[in-house]
Design an enzyme around this catalytic site. Structure first.
Site, PDB file in Angstrom:
ATOM      1  N   HIS A 138       0.841  -1.200   0.000  1.00 26.37           N
ATOM      2  CA  HIS A 138       0.000   0.000   0.000  1.00 26.37           C
ATOM      3  C   HIS A 138       0.880   1.255   0.000  1.00 26.37           C
ATOM      4  CE1 HIS A 138      -3.663   2.314   1.586  1.00 26.37           C
ATOM      5  NE2 HIS A 138      -2.665   3.152   1.833  1.00 26.37           N
ATOM      6  N   GLU A 139       1.923   1.249   0.839  1.00 31.77           N
ATOM      7  CA  GLU A 139       2.773   2.441   0.954  1.00 31.77           C
ATOM      8  C   GLU A 139       3.625   2.650  -0.293  1.00 31.77           C
ATOM      9  OE1 GLU A 139       1.874   4.347   3.109  1.00 31.77           O
ATOM     10  OE2 GLU A 139       0.857   2.958   4.450  1.00 31.77           O
ATOM     11  N   HIS A 142       1.884   4.471  -2.883  1.00 34.26           N
ATOM     12  CA  HIS A 142       1.893   5.941  -2.710  1.00 34.26           C
ATOM     13  C   HIS A 142       3.112   6.559  -3.397  1.00 34.26           C
ATOM     14  CE1 HIS A 142      -1.525   6.853  -0.166  1.00 34.26           C
ATOM     15  NE2 HIS A 142      -1.192   5.957   0.743  1.00 34.26           N
TER      16      HIS A 142
HETATM   17 ZN   LIG Z   1      -2.525   5.245   2.139  1.00 33.06          ZN
END
Ligand SMILES: [Zn+2]
Lengths: 166, 176
Positions: A138-139, A142
């Site tokens: 998830h990171e 980003h």
């Molecule tokens: Zn996030």
């Protein structure tokens, strides 16, 4: 140290691709301290990426140690992280500090091999699985200008995916 | 001025055909209504829509916007003023999967024991797979375990003893 402001979608900076970190200096350490404090200030946040506070550099912090009974590495500062290998697929529910009041199901690799630098620029390899591997994926998204909204699956599609892949 | 921006729950059901969603939502948009949360799905050749609609006028005014398009698409309309609001999500903490040979009462059986064990259902989807002669019932539930996940686990044991396959997993939301 300071708690930084978390950018919320549709801030266009959340869609940018972050740049490699090349200098590991005191300014970087100080930013990492702020980033960590910001992550811990958020309710239930187990990860944060620098672009979420408007800094377009490949820096991620993950700490899933609050979750009992899972395999994990504790507090991790991951700089210029790179996923070397993926394996398996699992659906799980995610939320994001940059997308308030919404959670949704996302399919991620179950296990990953990760290479990343630490605050001092040293390289480390990690074998990760489950919740921690999910947080890291998830990171890292980003850092590439992707939100979990880009990867949502509907429940029906999700059931189908499970039939096919499992 | 009093709050005159009300929420309504609009339900529409009719035979499925292409373009239903586009027709309905553009009628609402052109009539000045806003959409909130919505759930739409094809069920057995019918299409069903439930939409939260925000509208400044009264129930009658909203009917005027929607009735024409509903009639042209042969959709049944149901419209209610609701107290609801946006940003009132409740997060599920448990997911339950159930499947078995289709038989009378399977849903009632499963949801009954789970409700007794504290399950608050937030989302339920079920389907019938298999064949005409050997149908298989499949259900997924997401909900909130009011009395803990362990209570639901023991409740599912009862169901399993009756030949229904059921499994449960905690939903651990990753926020990052
Ligand atoms: Zn996030």
């Amino acid at each position: 140290m300071a708690v930084l402001e978390i950018l919320k979608y549709p801030d266009p900076r959340l869609k940018e691709i972050a740049l490699e970190v090349e200098v590991f200096d005191a300014a970087l350490q100080s930013f990492i301290a702020d980033l960590e404090q910001t992550m811990r200030a958020g309710p239930g946040g187990v990860g944060i990426a620098a672009p979420q506070v408007g800094r377009l550099q490949r820096i991620v912090i993950v700490d899933v140690s609050s979750k009992p009974k899972i395999k994990q590495h504790g507090r991790l500062v991951l700089i210029n992280p790179e996923i070397l290998e993926w394996e398996g697929m699992a659906k799980g529910r995610e939320g994001c500090m940059s997308v308030p009041d919404f959670t949704g199901n996302v399919i991620r690799a179950k296990t990953i091999k990760l290479r990343a630098q630490d605050e001092q620029g040293e390289f480390h390899d990690y074998d990760m699985e489950g919740f921690e591997a999910r947080a890291v994926q998830h990171e890292i998204d980003h850092l590439d200008g992707l939100l979990f909204l880009d990867r949502l699956v509907s429940r029906r599609n999700d059931l189908f995916a499970r039939k096919v892949y499992k | 001025m009093a709050d005159n921006n009300h929420w309504y729950m609009l339900s529409l059901i009719g035979k499925d055909r292409p373009g239903i969603v586009a027709h309905v939502t553009s009628a609402l948009f052109e009539g000045g209504a806003n959409l909130g949360e919505a759930s739409m799905m094809r069920l057995g050749g019918n299409f069903s829509m439930m939409l939260m609609v925000q509208f400044t006028g009264n129930l009658h005014g909203l009917h005027e916007i929607i009735d024409g398009v509903a009639e042209s698409l042969s959709l049944h309309v149901h419209l209610d003023r609701i107290d609801g609001q946006l940003h009132d999500h409740r997060q599920p903490d448990v997911r339950i999967r159930v499947y078995g040979a289709d038989r009378a009462g399977i849903v009632a059986k499963v949801t009954g024991v789970l409700a007794e064990a504290g399950l608050h259902i937030l989302d339920l989807e079920s389907d019938v797979a298999g064949t005409q002669t050997e149908p298989v019932y499949i259900m997924t539930i997401e909900g909130h375990a009011g009395e803990g996940v362990a209570a639901l686990e023991s409740a599912l044991e009862i169901v399993k003893q009756e030949g229904i396959d059921a499994s449960l997993e905690a939903i651990d939301i990753m926020v990052g």
